[in-house]
Design an enzyme around this catalytic site. Structure first.
Site, mmCIF file in Angstrom:
data_model
loop_
_atom_site.group_PDB
_atom_site.id
_atom_site.type_symbol
_atom_site.label_atom_id
_atom_site.label_comp_id
_atom_site.label_asym_id
_atom_site.label_seq_id
_atom_site.Cartn_x
_atom_site.Cartn_y
_atom_site.Cartn_z
ATOM 1 N N ASP A 169 20.350 -26.887 4.317
ATOM 2 C CA ASP A 169 18.991 -27.074 4.823
ATOM 3 C C ASP A 169 18.543 -25.656 5.098
ATOM 4 O O ASP A 169 18.981 -25.046 6.075
ATOM 5 C CB ASP A 169 18.999 -27.911 6.105
ATOM 6 C CG ASP A 169 17.580 -28.161 6.602
ATOM 7 O OD1 ASP A 169 16.782 -27.203 6.611
ATOM 8 O OD2 ASP A 169 17.257 -29.300 6.968
ATOM 9 N N HIS A 170 17.701 -25.119 4.231
ATOM 10 C CA HIS A 170 17.471 -23.665 4.330
ATOM 11 C C HIS A 170 16.773 -23.271 5.632
ATOM 12 O O HIS A 170 16.823 -22.118 6.027
ATOM 13 C CB HIS A 170 16.734 -23.130 3.094
ATOM 14 C CG HIS A 170 15.266 -23.412 3.086
ATOM 15 N ND1 HIS A 170 14.745 -24.575 2.613
ATOM 16 C CD2 HIS A 170 14.203 -22.681 3.498
ATOM 17 C CE1 HIS A 170 13.428 -24.554 2.741
ATOM 18 N NE2 HIS A 170 13.071 -23.412 3.274
ATOM 19 N N HIS A 232 14.196 -30.672 7.455
ATOM 20 C CA HIS A 232 13.849 -29.477 8.235
ATOM 21 C C HIS A 232 13.292 -29.794 9.631
ATOM 22 O O HIS A 232 13.701 -29.200 10.620
ATOM 23 C CB HIS A 232 12.814 -28.633 7.486
ATOM 24 C CG HIS A 232 13.149 -28.381 6.050
ATOM 25 N ND1 HIS A 232 14.430 -28.117 5.629
ATOM 26 C CD2 HIS A 232 12.379 -28.337 4.926
ATOM 27 C CE1 HIS A 232 14.421 -27.936 4.308
ATOM 28 N NE2 HIS A 232 13.200 -28.063 3.866
HETATM 29 C C1 BG6 Z 1 11.394 -27.197 0.796
HETATM 30 C C2 BG6 Z 1 10.423 -28.229 0.310
HETATM 31 O O1 BG6 Z 1 12.558 -27.815 1.273
HETATM 32 O O2 BG6 Z 1 10.799 -26.441 1.835
HETATM 33 C C3 BG6 Z 1 9.129 -27.574 -0.159
HETATM 34 O O3 BG6 Z 1 10.995 -28.958 -0.766
HETATM 35 C C4 BG6 Z 1 8.570 -26.692 0.937
HETATM 36 O O4 BG6 Z 1 8.169 -28.549 -0.530
HETATM 37 C C5 BG6 Z 1 9.628 -25.734 1.454
HETATM 38 O O5 BG6 Z 1 7.500 -25.961 0.375
HETATM 39 C C6 BG6 Z 1 9.120 -24.993 2.665
HETATM 40 O O6 BG6 Z 1 10.022 -23.986 2.982
HETATM 41 P P1 BG6 Z 1 9.533 -22.669 3.718
HETATM 42 O O7 BG6 Z 1 10.790 -21.927 4.005
HETATM 43 O O8 BG6 Z 1 8.603 -21.974 2.784
HETATM 44 O O9 BG6 Z 1 8.821 -23.138 4.951
#
Ligand code: BG6
Length: 489
Positions: A169-170, A232
């Site tokens: 989960d980045h 997230h």
């Molecule tokens: C991803 C989603 O997990 O997270 C995308 O699949 C989204 O749709 C992205 O744009 C958002 O990540 P960040 O780090 O740009 O907020």
């Protein structure tokens, strides 16, 4: 071994992150990366591809030749055993060449429908039969709902144990998400107040300017609830709400997060509309540029019922949080790209300063996740002058982010954690399971009722009016959204 090595994720995130780790000496001489994908490529062509991705994303290429010399390529048919047997032979050779002690990480940067087939083959064709450690890194989405997630989990668990699975989960790799714990548990100032006696509500907003772009096919089936909330947003809720762990170990932290998810008030079908709001963007304008509505996008049904925005109220029914709502809000094509958390403290019992024409502002702690990174504390102080009048002031510790959103930074940390065997910032199956169980109720209701009002918010706005009403009915409002907060102070 990176499966999906010619794909977008590998190019934009994984190669630049590995390069950063290499430059910092976190991976040095003893490593090899095998790119695995369907297409036929030579090692040299693959190395040129990696070089190009590093240059495009970082703009520097110091020692790049040495870096890419560690990259190899193997074309593979995901369902053909012979490909895996050859891959294993290559792995064994590289193991000797680089003295890797049989340690292997399998990174699946692929469409999820292949996850199970690949893990089956990794075991069946001997790749997991190694002397060192074996770890599986798996990208989202982890299933489409609880049922499919369970099927997938059972399948990959046949080849890897839970301890060997690193579900990405980045958001958990983001600097300020990792900082939530430190802010809470390293400051005598906050932890005593971190409960329903002193906090009136918590608001988490993750807004994006971008639309669905080329991802219509995926997004039509996912929507914002599955794409952002199930993972997230719920992970951020868990970190904000969890009890202090007895130790900072993976198991202790995860077990506290799991308890939060278990305490989430489950919704009955008929309650969904009182707790959750969905939105879909219409055409509009973002930073002076006209953009089309969601339904006009490629691979999107012109009558699509898919939500591109979600706002919701989560209640955590435990001693610490009973009665304090956690509001979440996320969407595409909103006013600005920003993720922030606002902790609103309760008003003091009596306001001595009604000599002013304004009410006292509540104390807020704002945690800026991106693009700015840092915290702002909103207090009240005396206005300079003869009268005792109050004025809001902000204590700010914020910088303008390292280099934007969803940067290799997050992936860099997560890849490094995985190499070190630290799974703290990855999601455990129990977390995934509980999050799906919670969001499934909502998606079932939404899928079975057509939203007549769609599209219901203009691109470039902060979502549908109903999202404001969700808070207004509890006597709150979303804290004014200001991407300029840093400059104002
Ligand atoms: C991803 C989603 O997990 O997270 C995308 O699949 C989204 O749709 C992205 O744009 C958002 O990540 P960040 O780090 O740009 O907020």
């Amino acid at each position: 071994m990176i499966f999906g090595a010619t794909g977008d994720l590998a190019k934009r995130k994984l190669f630049p992150s590995l390069y950063h780790l290499f430059r910092k000496g976190k991976i040095a001489k003893n490593f090899a990366v095998v790119g695995v994908a369907r297409r036929e490529l030579s090692n040299e062509e693959f190395q040129a591809h990696v070089k190009d991705s590093v240059l495009t994303s970082i703009g520097k290429d110091e020692n790049i030749e040495e870096f890419v010399s560690h990259f190899y390529y193997k074309s593979n048919d995901v369902s053909d055993s012979d490909s895996y047997i050859e891959l294993n032979q290559l792995a064994v050779q590289l193991d000797e060449k680089y003295e890797l002690g049989g340690n292997r990480i399998f990174y699946l940067a692929m469409a999820p429908e292949f996850f199970g087939t690949i893990t089956d083959h990794l075991k069946q064709d001997g790749l997991t039969d190694t002397q060192g450690f074996k770890r599986l890194v798996i990208e989202k989405p982890f299933g489409h709902d609880l049922e499919s997630a369970e099927v997938l989990n059972n399948q990959i668990r046949a080849s890897f144990s839970e301890k060997e699975i690193y579900r990405i989960d980045h958001y958990l790799g983001k600097e300020m998400v990792q900082n939530i714990e430190v802010i809470r548990f390293a400051n005598a100032l906050f932890e005593p107040l971190w409960n329903n006696r002193y906090i009136s509500n918590i608001q988490i907003t993750s807004s994006e300017e971008l639309g669905v772009e080329e991802r219509g096919r995926y997004y039509e089936k996912s929507g914002a609830l599955r794409d952002m909330v199930q993972n997230h947003m719920m992970q951020m809720v868990a970190l904000l709400a969890m009890e202090p762990p007895i130790r900072l170990t993976t198991d202790e932290i995860r077990s506290e997060k799991v308890k939060v998810l278990r305490a989430l008030r489950p919704l009955k079908d008929e309650e969904v509309k009182d707790y959750f709001v969905r939105g879909q963007y219409d055409a509009g304008s973002i930073n002076g540029t006209e953009v089309q509505g969601y339904r006009e996008g490629s691979n999107v049904d012109p009558e699509s019922n898919t939500e591109t925005f979600v706002a919701g109220k989560l209640m955590i029914d435990n001693f610490r949080w009973a009665g304090t709502p956690f509001y979440i809000r996320t969407g595409k094509r909103m006013e600005a790209k920003s993720t922030k958390i606002v902790i609103q403290f309760k008003d003091i019992p009596m306001n001595l300063y009604y000599n002013t024409d304004k009410q006292l502002s509540p104390n807020l702690l704002v945690i800026h996740i991106q693009p700015e990174e840092g915290i702002t504390l909103h207090l009240n102080a005396k206005k300079t002058g003869q009268n005792i009048e109050t004025t809001p002031v902000k204590l700010n510790f914020v910088n303008n982010g390292v280099d934007g959103m969803n940067t290799p930074e997050a992936y860099e940390k997560l890849l490094h954690d995985c190499m070190r065997g630290d799974a703290t910032n990855f999601t455990h199956w129990d977390e995934v399971k509980l999050s799906w169980a919670f969001t499934d109720t909502i998606s079932n209701v939404w899928e079975n009722t057509t939203e007549e009002e769609f599209p219901n918010y203009q691109a470039g706005s902060m979502g549908p009016l109903a999202a404001d009403k969700l808070l207004a009915q509890d006597g709150f409002f979303w804290w004014p959204f200001s991407a300029l907060e840093v400059d104002e102070c």
